[in-house]
Design a protein around this motif. Structure first.
Motif, short mmCIF file in Angstrom:
data_model
loop_
_atom_site.label_atom_id
_atom_site.label_comp_id
_atom_site.label_asym_id
_atom_site.label_seq_id
_atom_site.Cartn_x
_atom_site.Cartn_y
_atom_site.Cartn_z
N ASP A 270 0.82 -1.23 0.00
CA ASP A 270 0.00 0.00 0.00
C ASP A 270 0.84 1.27 0.00
O ASP A 270 0.40 2.33 0.46
N ARG A 271 2.09 1.18 -0.49
CA ARG A 271 2.97 2.34 -0.54
C ARG A 271 2.85 3.01 -1.91
O ARG A 271 3.22 2.41 -2.93
N PRO A 272 2.32 4.24 -1.99
CA PRO A 272 2.20 4.91 -3.29
C PRO A 272 3.56 5.35 -3.83
O PRO A 272 4.38 5.90 -3.10
N VAL A 273 3.81 5.07 -5.09
CA VAL A 273 5.02 5.52 -5.78
C VAL A 273 4.59 6.27 -7.02
O VAL A 273 4.00 5.68 -7.94
N GLY A 274 4.86 7.55 -7.04
CA GLY A 274 4.39 8.36 -8.17
C GLY A 274 2.89 8.39 -8.28
O GLY A 274 2.34 8.47 -9.39
N TYR B 3 13.88 5.84 1.47
CA TYR B 3 12.79 6.06 0.52
C TYR B 3 13.24 5.86 -0.93
O TYR B 3 12.40 5.65 -1.80
N ILE B 4 14.53 5.92 -1.18
CA ILE B 4 15.02 5.76 -2.56
C ILE B 4 14.81 4.33 -3.07
O ILE B 4 14.14 4.13 -4.08
N PRO B 5 15.38 3.31 -2.40
CA PRO B 5 15.17 1.94 -2.91
C PRO B 5 13.74 1.46 -2.80
O PRO B 5 13.29 0.66 -3.63
N THR B 6 12.98 1.94 -1.79
CA THR B 6 11.59 1.48 -1.66
C THR B 6 10.71 2.02 -2.79
O THR B 6 9.62 1.50 -3.03
N LYS B 7 11.20 3.07 -3.47
CA LYS B 7 10.46 3.59 -4.62
C LYS B 7 11.04 3.10 -5.94
O LYS B 7 10.31 2.83 -6.89
N LEU B 8 12.37 2.97 -6.01
CA LEU B 8 13.02 2.63 -7.27
C LEU B 8 12.79 1.20 -7.72
O LEU B 8 12.75 0.92 -8.92
N TRP B 9 12.62 0.27 -6.77
CA TRP B 9 12.55 -1.14 -7.16
C TRP B 9 11.39 -1.44 -8.11
O TRP B 9 11.48 -2.33 -8.96
N VAL B 10 10.30 -0.68 -7.98
CA VAL B 10 9.14 -0.93 -8.84
C VAL B 10 9.40 -0.54 -10.29
O VAL B 10 8.70 -1.00 -11.21
N TYR B 11 10.41 0.33 -10.53
CA TYR B 11 10.78 0.71 -11.89
C TYR B 11 11.86 -0.20 -12.45
O TYR B 11 12.06 -0.25 -13.68
N MET B 12 12.56 -0.92 -11.58
CA MET B 12 13.69 -1.75 -12.01
C MET B 12 13.30 -3.20 -12.28
O MET B 12 13.96 -3.90 -13.04
N PHE B 13 12.22 -3.66 -11.64
CA PHE B 13 11.83 -5.06 -11.76
C PHE B 13 10.32 -5.15 -12.03
O PHE B 13 9.56 -4.25 -11.64
N PRO B 14 9.90 -6.23 -12.67
CA PRO B 14 8.45 -6.44 -12.81
C PRO B 14 7.84 -6.65 -11.44
O PRO B 14 8.39 -7.37 -10.60
N VAL B 15 6.73 -6.02 -11.19
CA VAL B 15 6.13 -6.08 -9.85
C VAL B 15 5.24 -7.31 -9.73
O VAL B 15 4.26 -7.47 -10.45
N ASN B 16 5.61 -8.19 -8.81
CA ASN B 16 4.80 -9.36 -8.49
C ASN B 16 5.14 -9.79 -7.07
O ASN B 16 5.96 -9.16 -6.39
N GLY B 17 4.51 -10.85 -6.61
CA GLY B 17 4.75 -11.30 -5.24
C GLY B 17 6.19 -11.70 -4.99
O GLY B 17 6.73 -11.45 -3.89
N MET C 276 11.53 -10.26 -2.53
CA MET C 276 12.96 -9.97 -2.63
C MET C 276 13.27 -8.55 -2.17
O MET C 276 14.29 -8.29 -1.52
N ALA C 277 12.39 -7.61 -2.52
CA ALA C 277 12.58 -6.22 -2.10
C ALA C 277 12.56 -6.11 -0.58
O ALA C 277 13.40 -5.43 0.03
N LEU C 278 11.61 -6.79 0.05
CA LEU C 278 11.50 -6.72 1.51
C LEU C 278 12.69 -7.40 2.19
O LEU C 278 13.11 -7.00 3.28
N LEU C 279 13.24 -8.42 1.55
CA LEU C 279 14.39 -9.13 2.11
C LEU C 279 15.68 -8.34 1.96
O LEU C 279 16.48 -8.23 2.91
N PHE C 280 15.90 -7.76 0.77
CA PHE C 280 17.21 -7.22 0.46
C PHE C 280 17.35 -5.70 0.65
O PHE C 280 18.46 -5.22 0.88
#
Length: 355
Positions: A29-33, A300-314, A319-323
């Protein structure tokens, strides 16, 4: 102090700080852009993982820090001494009060700079140049516009001032009964979030203090119960998670799991040390405080950038939450290392250390 206990406390600092970074790694539920890429319910398995990893076990880190802080403050104080009390408070001026003000001011300056360059990056933070004097002063109390994680330092400084009262309460034949009463308060949510004396701070702090005040090594005392505590912890987390999947929340159950967790986690860390699996790393231990105060500048940088770098799925959300917490923590350590090379005296003061 028993060498194993000392090693356990030192080694725990870094993984617990990484867990604090985890708590500030918002994915669901984190809005990005203006777009919510991972809404709650979209990826059920990820939701379940995030709940167990972040909300259940992750939320045990801060109470465990308070537990350790209470144990260390009263360590060596089997008999209360105003001289020792004053000496310990004086040390906390260097280790807590000065860093508290320094890092809050630095963060406020950082927010003002970001708002000048790109206001959209920190829309929930207000520049101090647009604040009244009262709002600026309040940034050092409720911290909603300051460096939020510093609430831990604020509460710890306040509860330390009550050390004489805590000592009287816990150094008598009724100490276990008194501690049980505070346990009920902790589970009941009464006075839970009051700054400094709220049960989220005071109870785990007092629990750790009880061991020191009564001359007990908590690792040695609790080690014989490691397996029952572990089984109980798994049952509590499992049941609390089951209720969560049915949209039921029991505050007392969740907090009881925290109590068991802060007693169980150090025991397994101690076992790993005895087995030679873990060894103390002075750099990680000392750098943990820097990670604690600095991660909010960059999280806030990686928590927003990852959605532009990888396809968003479960899977990628997992992986985002882990790394992300690990990447942020080690990046902070890199910054810490560089600052130590170029301005060691400044870093020493800002970190609450003394030469």
């Amino acid at each position: 102090m028993n060498e194993n206990t000392s090693q356990t406390i030192a080694i725990l600092r870094f993984p617990l700080i990484v867990t604090v970074v985890l708590l500030h790694t918002y994915i669901i539920d984190r809005p990005v852009g203006g777009v919510i890429y991972v809404p709650h319910g979209e990826y059920p398995l990820f939701d379940l993982f995030a709940h167990v990893y972040q909300s259940e076990f992750g939320n045990m880190s801060v109470p465990l820090f308070f537990f350790i802080s209470g144990f260390l403050f009263f360590y060596g104080m089997k008999k209360f001494s105003w001289l020792k009390f004053g000496h310990k408070l004086k040390k906390r001026i260097h280790s807590l009060l000065i860093p508290f003000f320094i890092w809050n001011v630095v963060f406020m300056l950082f927010v003002a700079l970001v708002n000048m360059i790109s206001p959209s990056l920190l829309t929930f933070k207000k520049s101090f140049v647009d604040m009244t004097f009262g709002e600026i002063a309040n940034c050092f109390w409720n911290l909603s516009q300051g460096l939020i994680p510093l609430w831990f330092i604020r509460d710890l400084m306040i509860i330390n001032l009550f050390a004489p009262i805590i000592y009287i309460l816990l150094k008598n034949k009724m100490s276990k009964l008194i501690l049980f009463g505070f346990t009920i308060l902790f589970l009941s949510q009464i006075f839970h979030y009051v700054p400094g004396i709220g049960m989220r701070c005071a109870y785990p702090y007092m629990l750790g203090a009880w061991f020191s005040i009564n001359g007990k090594d908590f690792i040695f005392v609790l080690n014989k119960y490691i397996y029952p505590l572990t089984i109980l912890l798994i049952i509590l987390v499992g049941f609390d998670t089951y209720l969560w999947t049915n949209d039921v929340s029991l505050f007392a159950l969740n907090r009881f799991a925290q109590i068991i967790g802060i007693m169980t986690i150090p025991l397994w860390m101690s076992r790993c040390i005895e087995a030679g699996v873990l060894k103390k790393n002075d750099f990680l231990s000392k750098g943990s405080f820097f990670v604690f105060v600095f991660h909010m500048f960059i999280i806030y940088i990686p928590t927003k950038l990852w959605v532009y770098m990888f396809p968003v799925n479960g899977w990628t959300a997992t992986m985002a939450l882990l790394f992300i917490p690990l990447l942020v923590a080690f990046f902070c350590l890199g910054v810490y290392k560089v600052l130590l090379m170029f301005m060691p005296k400044v870093v020493t003061i800002a970190m609450g250390e003394r030469n």
